[in-house]
Write an enzyme that holds these catalytic residues in place. Structure first.
Site, short mmCIF file in Angstrom:
data_model
loop_
_atom_site.label_atom_id
_atom_site.label_comp_id
_atom_site.label_asym_id
_atom_site.label_seq_id
_atom_site.Cartn_x
_atom_site.Cartn_y
_atom_site.Cartn_z
N GLY A 91 0.83 -1.21 0.00
CA GLY A 91 0.00 0.00 0.00
C GLY A 91 0.86 1.25 0.00
N ASN A 92 0.23 2.39 0.19
CA ASN A 92 1.00 3.64 0.28
C ASN A 92 0.34 4.59 1.27
OD1 ASN A 92 -0.82 5.56 -1.23
ND2 ASN A 92 -0.54 3.98 -2.80
N ARG A 93 0.95 5.76 1.45
CA ARG A 93 0.56 6.63 2.56
C ARG A 93 -0.51 7.66 2.19
NH1 ARG A 93 6.15 9.05 4.43
NH2 ARG A 93 4.78 10.26 5.80
N SER A 94 -1.10 7.57 1.03
CA SER A 94 -2.08 8.58 0.65
C SER A 94 -3.32 8.52 1.56
CB SER A 94 -2.51 8.36 -0.80
OG SER A 94 -3.50 9.29 -1.13
N ALA A 107 -3.54 7.76 -5.30
CA ALA A 107 -2.19 7.21 -5.50
C ALA A 107 -2.32 5.72 -5.78
CB ALA A 107 -1.35 7.46 -4.26
#
Ligand code: CTP
Length: 424
Positions: free
Chosen positions: A226-229, A293
């Site tokens: 995943g990512n931090r958006s 994102a």
């Protein structure tokens, strides 16, 4: 453009808001809206209908607003309240707005204090309808809503969910906190001088699609890349578009924030789901803003069972494959003529070029009309309520947006989109 701070004014300077309340069960929720408005420094006059007073008594409105409350034109006649309240208002918000109230407003009927106020108000007017699904969908109500919108009113789409009884459907009053956000945004924009020709609903009749959040690419049933958006910028884009009168679809990838009022939310997890949802909503869209994102890569296979540790301490190898680039696909194969496509670029400078060098190359590569460039050196933007950006246009225009709220950046983006429509 920055949002007008409204917290610290004296009563005489405070923006004057009329809170109209018509007779539906959701009237009780407007107590929370009233509280938010007064606590953030607005001077609020509550004007209920007689039916609203059957749900919430005048003493409640009076105590929360600090003012006398009446539904009728016959009180304090010497002060001509049926004209004065509307004339003096900076904003009128009607929440909940029943089918009956919308019908009266659309046809100029003035048989009580609220409908008189609506006829005399020359400020922006926001309606937050709430009613049963059948009443909302009835052609009469839909025609009344269209009439009100054609005259410049902001009519917030009702939410879907539990209605008065055991039934569910479209017709619920959106969360009062989110109605407050729309009201505040409309008021701030109208009073900041940033509104061309006094028109607050410059996105009326437009369908805009906004993607928000970060995708998850599953390795097995419990693990993902995943990512931090956070989705905050996408939410701000959706909220501000509603406040400017647009029909808004928000494709939300794993966003845990409250849903903005008046927005159709499509929830997705993976990039593949995001792509399907965005492309399907884009068929009727005038603009698509890719604030999400999406992960660039996903595991080549998703294990059906949870991946276990092995006794020999071997570390599993994960093969990745590339995800489709939704922004590039949409930009190069537009489903509609005149559609404006907006991308975001989170960049860091390096020995190969500055943040803006990389952004200009990305704008050309992706083929979008506008690229909103964030400098994310040191993880500056993620989860923050503020943002700072440069909006690059494929026409060579560049607009620097100083550090400020994500709503302020959202308005600059909608201004740029509007100007692209005008030159298309
Ligand atoms: N984007 C997209 N589909 C993807 C990846 C990104 O539509 N699979 C969109 C994002 O929503 C954003 C823009 O493309 O609007 C830029 O994303 P970014 O990650 O900065 O671009 P990349 O193509 O991944 O470039 P980089 O090599 O810099 O990571």
């Amino acid at each position: 453009m920055t949002q007008q701070p409204v917290g610290q004014q004296s009563a005489s300077q405070a923006p004057r808001v009329v809170l109209g309340v018509s007779g539906g069960i959701a009237a009780y929720k407007s107590c929370e809206l009233l509280r938010r408005l007064t606590e953030s420094g607005h001077d609020v006059t509550v004007v209920p209908t007689a039916a609203a007073l059957a749900f919430v008594g005048a003493p409640t409105w009076s105590a929360l607003s600090g003012k006398q409350v009446s539904a009728e034109v016959w009180h304090d006649v010497h002060e001509v309240p049926h004209v004065r309240i509307g004339q003096a208002a900076d904003l009128v918000v009607v929440a909940p707005a029943t089918a009956d109230l919308l019908a009266k407003a659309a046809h100029g009927i003035a048989d009580d204090l609220l409908t008189n106020t609506l006829l005399t108000a020359r400020c922006p007017v926001v309606f937050a309808p709430a009613m049963h699904t059948e009443m909302w969908e009835h052609p009469a109500t839909q025609a009344n809503v269209a009439t009100l919108r054609s005259r410049g009113a902001i009519v917030i789409e009702p939410a879907e969910g539990r209605l008065t009884g055991a039934d569910t459907g479209k017709g619920r009053l959106p969360d009062p906190v989110e109605i407050f956000e729309v009201a505040r945004d409309v008021l701030a924009r109208a009073s900041s001088g940033g509104v061309v020709g006094g028109v607050v609903d410059d996105l009326a009749g437009r369908h805009v699609v906004v993607s928000a959040g970060g995708t998850r690419e599953y390795l097995d049933p419990v693990r993902f890349l995943g990512n931090r958006s956070s989705g905050l910028q996408g939410i701000a884009l959706a909220r501000t578009a509603v406040a400017r009168g647009a029909e808004v679809t928000l494709v939300a990838a794993n966003v845990t924030l409250p849903e903005p009022a008046g927005v159709k939310v499509v929830r997705v997890e993976t990039t593949a789901e995001l792509r399907d949802a965005v492309l399907s909503a884009a068929v009727t869209a005038d603009a698509v803003v890719m604030a999400a994102a999406p992960a660039d890569f996903r595991p080549a296979t998703v294990s059906e069972a949870k991946i276990k540790k092995t006794d020999d301490s071997a570390v599993p190898e994960i093969d990745l494959v590339q995800n489709p680039d939704i922004l590039a696909e949409l930009s190069h194969h537009r489903p509609r003529d005149g559609m404006v496509v907006v991308g975001f670029a989170a960049e860091t400078g390096d020995e190969e070029g500055t943040v803006l060098d990389h952004a200009a190359a990305k704008l050309a590569r992706k083929g979008c009309d506008l690229l909103v460039v964030n400098d994310v050196s040191g993880g500056k933007v993620f989860g923050s309520p503020e943002n700072e950006a440069v909006v690059l246009g494929s026409d060579g225009r560049s607009t620097g947006v100083p550090r400020g709220s994500k709503a302020a950046l959202a308005h600059v983006i909608w201004d740029a989109v509007t100007s692209r429509w005008q030159t298309a």
